[in-house]
Design a protein around this motif. Structure first.
Motif, PDB file in Angstrom:
ATOM      1  N   ALA A  12       0.853  -1.184   0.000  1.00 17.91           N
ATOM      2  CA  ALA A  12       0.000   0.000   0.000  1.00 17.91           C
ATOM      3  C   ALA A  12       0.889   1.235   0.000  1.00 17.91           C
ATOM      4  CB  ALA A  12      -0.915  -0.003   1.221  1.00 17.91           C
ATOM      5  N   LEU A  13       0.416   2.268  -0.656  1.00 14.94           N
ATOM      6  CA  LEU A  13       1.186   3.492  -0.798  1.00 14.94           C
ATOM      7  C   LEU A  13       0.229   4.669  -0.746  1.00 14.94           C
ATOM      8  CD1 LEU A  13       3.949   4.807  -1.598  1.00 14.94           C
ATOM      9  CD2 LEU A  13       3.263   4.471  -3.970  1.00 14.94           C
ATOM     10  N   SER A  14       0.544   5.674   0.055  1.00 12.41           N
ATOM     11  CA  SER A  14      -0.248   6.895   0.084  1.00 12.41           C
ATOM     12  C   SER A  14       0.410   7.909  -0.834  1.00 12.41           C
ATOM     13  CB  SER A  14      -0.323   7.469   1.505  1.00 12.41           C
ATOM     14  OG  SER A  14      -1.070   6.616   2.329  1.00 12.41           O
ATOM     15  N   LEU A  15      -0.375   8.525  -1.686  1.00 13.97           N
ATOM     16  CA  LEU A  15       0.128   9.461  -2.687  1.00 13.97           C
ATOM     17  C   LEU A  15      -0.685  10.753  -2.664  1.00 13.97           C
ATOM     18  CD1 LEU A  15       0.282   6.919  -5.629  1.00 13.97           C
ATOM     19  CD2 LEU A  15       2.223   7.707  -4.299  1.00 13.97           C
ATOM     20  N   THR A  16      -0.099  11.785  -3.205  1.00 13.65           N
ATOM     21  CA  THR A  16      -0.817  13.030  -3.413  1.00 13.65           C
ATOM     22  C   THR A  16      -0.689  13.391  -4.883  1.00 13.65           C
ATOM     23  OG1 THR A  16      -0.320  13.783  -1.173  1.00 13.65           O
ATOM     24  CG2 THR A  16      -1.002  15.461  -2.758  1.00 13.65           C
ATOM     25  N   ALA A  17      -1.828  13.614  -5.510  1.00 12.76           N
ATOM     26  CA  ALA A  17      -1.842  14.005  -6.921  1.00 12.76           C
ATOM     27  C   ALA A  17      -2.905  15.081  -7.096  1.00 12.76           C
ATOM     28  CB  ALA A  17      -2.140  12.810  -7.810  1.00 12.76           C
ATOM     29  N   TYR A  18      -2.543  16.137  -7.774  1.00 12.36           N
ATOM     30  CA  TYR A  18      -3.471  17.236  -8.022  1.00 12.36           C
ATOM     31  C   TYR A  18      -4.087  17.756  -6.729  1.00 12.36           C
ATOM     32  CZ  TYR A  18      -2.938  15.457 -12.746  1.00 12.36           C
ATOM     33  OH  TYR A  18      -2.414  15.023 -13.920  1.00 12.36           O
ATOM     34  N   GLY A  19      -3.295  17.752  -5.669  1.00 15.20           N
ATOM     35  CA  GLY A  19      -3.755  18.274  -4.383  1.00 15.20           C
ATOM     36  C   GLY A  19      -4.663  17.333  -3.609  1.00 15.20           C
ATOM     37  N   GLU A  20      -4.869  16.129  -4.097  1.00 12.52           N
ATOM     38  CA  GLU A  20      -5.727  15.154  -3.421  1.00 12.52           C
ATOM     39  C   GLU A  20      -4.889  13.974  -2.937  1.00 12.52           C
ATOM     40  OE1 GLU A  20      -9.081  15.382  -2.894  1.00 12.52           O
ATOM     41  OE2 GLU A  20      -9.058  17.365  -3.830  1.00 12.52           O
ATOM     42  N   ASP A  21      -5.147  13.522  -1.720  1.00 11.04           N
ATOM     43  CA  ASP A  21      -4.489  12.333  -1.193  1.00 11.04           C
ATOM     44  C   ASP A  21      -5.287  11.101  -1.592  1.00 11.04           C
ATOM     45  OD1 ASP A  21      -2.545  13.823   0.072  1.00 11.04           O
ATOM     46  OD2 ASP A  21      -3.633  13.917   1.959  1.00 11.04           O
ATOM     47  N   PHE A  22      -4.589  10.036  -1.953  1.00  4.81           N
ATOM     48  CA  PHE A  22      -5.254   8.773  -2.202  1.00  4.81           C
ATOM     49  C   PHE A  22      -4.311   7.633  -1.862  1.00  4.81           C
ATOM     50  CE2 PHE A  22      -3.223   9.722  -6.212  1.00  4.81           C
ATOM     51  CZ  PHE A  22      -2.779   8.519  -6.688  1.00  4.81           C
ATOM     52  N   ARG A  23      -4.901   6.487  -1.596  1.00  5.55           N
ATOM     53  CA  ARG A  23      -4.144   5.296  -1.222  1.00  5.55           C
ATOM     54  C   ARG A  23      -4.213   4.289  -2.356  1.00  5.55           C
ATOM     55  NH1 ARG A  23      -7.436   3.656   3.631  1.00  5.55           N
ATOM     56  NH2 ARG A  23      -8.972   4.318   2.130  1.00  5.55           N
ATOM     57  N   LEU A  24      -3.055   3.858  -2.798  1.00  5.60           N
ATOM     58  CA  LEU A  24      -2.929   2.901  -3.896  1.00  5.60           C
ATOM     59  C   LEU A  24      -2.510   1.552  -3.319  1.00  5.60           C
ATOM     60  CD1 LEU A  24      -2.645   2.248  -6.952  1.00  5.60           C
ATOM     61  CD2 LEU A  24      -0.292   3.049  -6.766  1.00  5.60           C
ATOM     62  N   LEU A  25      -3.177   0.495  -3.752  1.00  2.21           N
ATOM     63  CA  LEU A  25      -2.866  -0.850  -3.295  1.00  2.21           C
ATOM     64  C   LEU A  25      -2.506  -1.708  -4.499  1.00  2.21           C
ATOM     65  CD1 LEU A  25      -3.004  -3.000  -0.935  1.00  2.21           C
ATOM     66  CD2 LEU A  25      -5.320  -3.462  -1.742  1.00  2.21           C
ATOM     67  N   SER A  26      -1.345  -2.337  -4.452  1.00  4.16           N
ATOM     68  CA  SER A  26      -0.960  -3.341  -5.438  1.00  4.16           C
ATOM     69  C   SER A  26      -1.040  -4.682  -4.724  1.00  4.16           C
ATOM     70  CB  SER A  26       0.460  -3.075  -5.944  1.00  4.16           C
ATOM     71  OG  SER A  26       0.847  -4.095  -6.829  1.00  4.16           O
ATOM     72  N   PHE A  27      -1.852  -5.581  -5.243  1.00  2.26           N
ATOM     73  CA  PHE A  27      -2.185  -6.773  -4.480  1.00  2.26           C
ATOM     74  C   PHE A  27      -2.207  -8.002  -5.386  1.00  2.26           C
ATOM     75  CE2 PHE A  27      -5.527  -8.166  -1.067  1.00  2.26           C
ATOM     76  CZ  PHE A  27      -4.711  -9.206  -0.687  1.00  2.26           C
ATOM     77  N   ASN A  28      -1.321  -8.952  -5.126  1.00  2.00           N
ATOM     78  CA  ASN A  28      -1.360 -10.244  -5.796  1.00  2.00           C
ATOM     79  C   ASN A  28      -2.286 -11.126  -4.969  1.00  2.00           C
ATOM     80  OD1 ASN A  28      -0.957 -12.861  -6.702  1.00  2.00           O
ATOM     81  ND2 ASN A  28       1.163 -12.471  -7.244  1.00  2.00           N
ATOM     82  N   ILE A  29      -3.527 -11.263  -5.430  1.00  2.00           N
ATOM     83  CA  ILE A  29      -4.511 -12.012  -4.642  1.00  2.00           C
ATOM     84  C   ILE A  29      -4.370 -13.524  -4.813  1.00  2.00           C
ATOM     85  CG2 ILE A  29      -6.132 -10.103  -4.754  1.00  2.00           C
ATOM     86  CD1 ILE A  29      -7.859 -11.943  -6.578  1.00  2.00           C
ATOM     87  N   ARG A  30      -3.588 -13.964  -5.749  1.00  3.21           N
ATOM     88  CA  ARG A  30      -3.372 -15.364  -6.116  1.00  3.21           C
ATOM     89  C   ARG A  30      -4.649 -15.947  -6.710  1.00  3.21           C
ATOM     90  NH1 ARG A  30      -0.529 -19.757  -6.630  1.00  3.21           N
ATOM     91  NH2 ARG A  30      -1.173 -21.739  -5.810  1.00  3.21           N
ATOM     92  N   PHE A  31      -4.469 -16.645  -7.804  1.00  6.21           N
ATOM     93  CA  PHE A  31      -5.619 -17.243  -8.481  1.00  6.21           C
ATOM     94  C   PHE A  31      -6.280 -18.283  -7.591  1.00  6.21           C
ATOM     95  CE2 PHE A  31      -2.100 -19.994  -9.473  1.00  6.21           C
ATOM     96  CZ  PHE A  31      -2.637 -21.268  -9.538  1.00  6.21           C
ATOM     97  N   ALA A  32      -7.532 -18.561  -7.870  1.00  5.92           N
ATOM     98  CA  ALA A  32      -8.314 -19.516  -7.074  1.00  5.92           C
ATOM     99  C   ALA A  32      -7.904 -20.940  -7.420  1.00  5.92           C
ATOM    100  CB  ALA A  32      -9.803 -19.300  -7.328  1.00  5.92           C
ATOM    101  N   ASN A  33      -6.957 -21.457  -6.683  1.00  5.13           N
ATOM    102  CA  ASN A  33      -6.455 -22.812  -6.894  1.00  5.13           C
ATOM    103  C   ASN A  33      -7.045 -23.715  -5.817  1.00  5.13           C
ATOM    104  OD1 ASN A  33      -5.011 -25.180  -7.140  1.00  5.13           O
ATOM    105  ND2 ASN A  33      -3.011 -24.207  -7.160  1.00  5.13           N
ATOM    106  N   PRO A  34      -7.899 -24.672  -6.186  1.00  7.84           N
ATOM    107  CA  PRO A  34      -8.512 -25.539  -5.175  1.00  7.84           C
ATOM    108  C   PRO A  34      -7.494 -26.394  -4.416  1.00  7.84           C
ATOM    109  CG  PRO A  34      -9.071 -26.288  -7.399  1.00  7.84           C
ATOM    110  CD  PRO A  34      -8.322 -24.993  -7.547  1.00  7.84           C
ATOM    111  N   LYS A  35      -6.281 -26.507  -4.931  1.00 13.90           N
ATOM    112  CA  LYS A  35      -5.247 -27.300  -4.255  1.00 13.90           C
ATOM    113  C   LYS A  35      -4.477 -26.488  -3.204  1.00 13.90           C
ATOM    114  CE  LYS A  35      -4.646 -30.356  -8.178  1.00 13.90           C
ATOM    115  NZ  LYS A  35      -3.731 -30.909  -9.168  1.00 13.90           N
ATOM    116  N   ASP A  36      -4.916 -25.265  -2.921  1.00 12.57           N
ATOM    117  CA  ASP A  36      -4.225 -24.413  -1.952  1.00 12.57           C
ATOM    118  C   ASP A  36      -4.557 -24.755  -0.502  1.00 12.57           C
ATOM    119  OD1 ASP A  36      -2.691 -22.976  -3.697  1.00 12.57           O
ATOM    120  OD2 ASP A  36      -3.999 -21.230  -3.745  1.00 12.57           O
TER     121      ASP A  36
END
Length: 80
Positions: A12-36
């Motif tokens: 997660a990363l908090s950023l400011t762009a055009y005077g607005e704050d926003f939180r960006l999330l990069s997330f590897n959710i992992r594919f739905a593998n029934p063998k997990d």
């Protein structure tokens, strides 16, 4: 809610762009593998939804299967 540790790969990363704050999330959710075993999608999807709702304004997801994308789009409709 407890969460499995083995599959979690998010940044997660908090950023400011055009005077607005926003939180960006990069997330590897992992594919739905029934063998997990205990880490299968059915056991982690609630945590993924909660993390998206609680921690970001914009989420970039990796390893998302079409079924997962549909479910997340429905449960996180405000993200469009």
């Amino acid at each position: 809610m407890t969460r499995p540790i083995a599959w979690l790969a998010a940044a997660a990363l908090s950023l400011t762009a055009y005077g607005e704050d926003f939180r960006l999330l990069s997330f590897n959710i992992r594919f739905a593998n029934p063998k997990d075993g205990a880490d299968r999608w059915e056991n982690r999807r609630d945590y993924v939804v909660k993390l998206i709702h609680d921690e970001c304004d914009l989420a970039g997801l990796q390893e998302v299967l079409p079924e997962q994308r549909s479910e997340l789009a429905e449960r996180c409709a405000e993200f469009g």
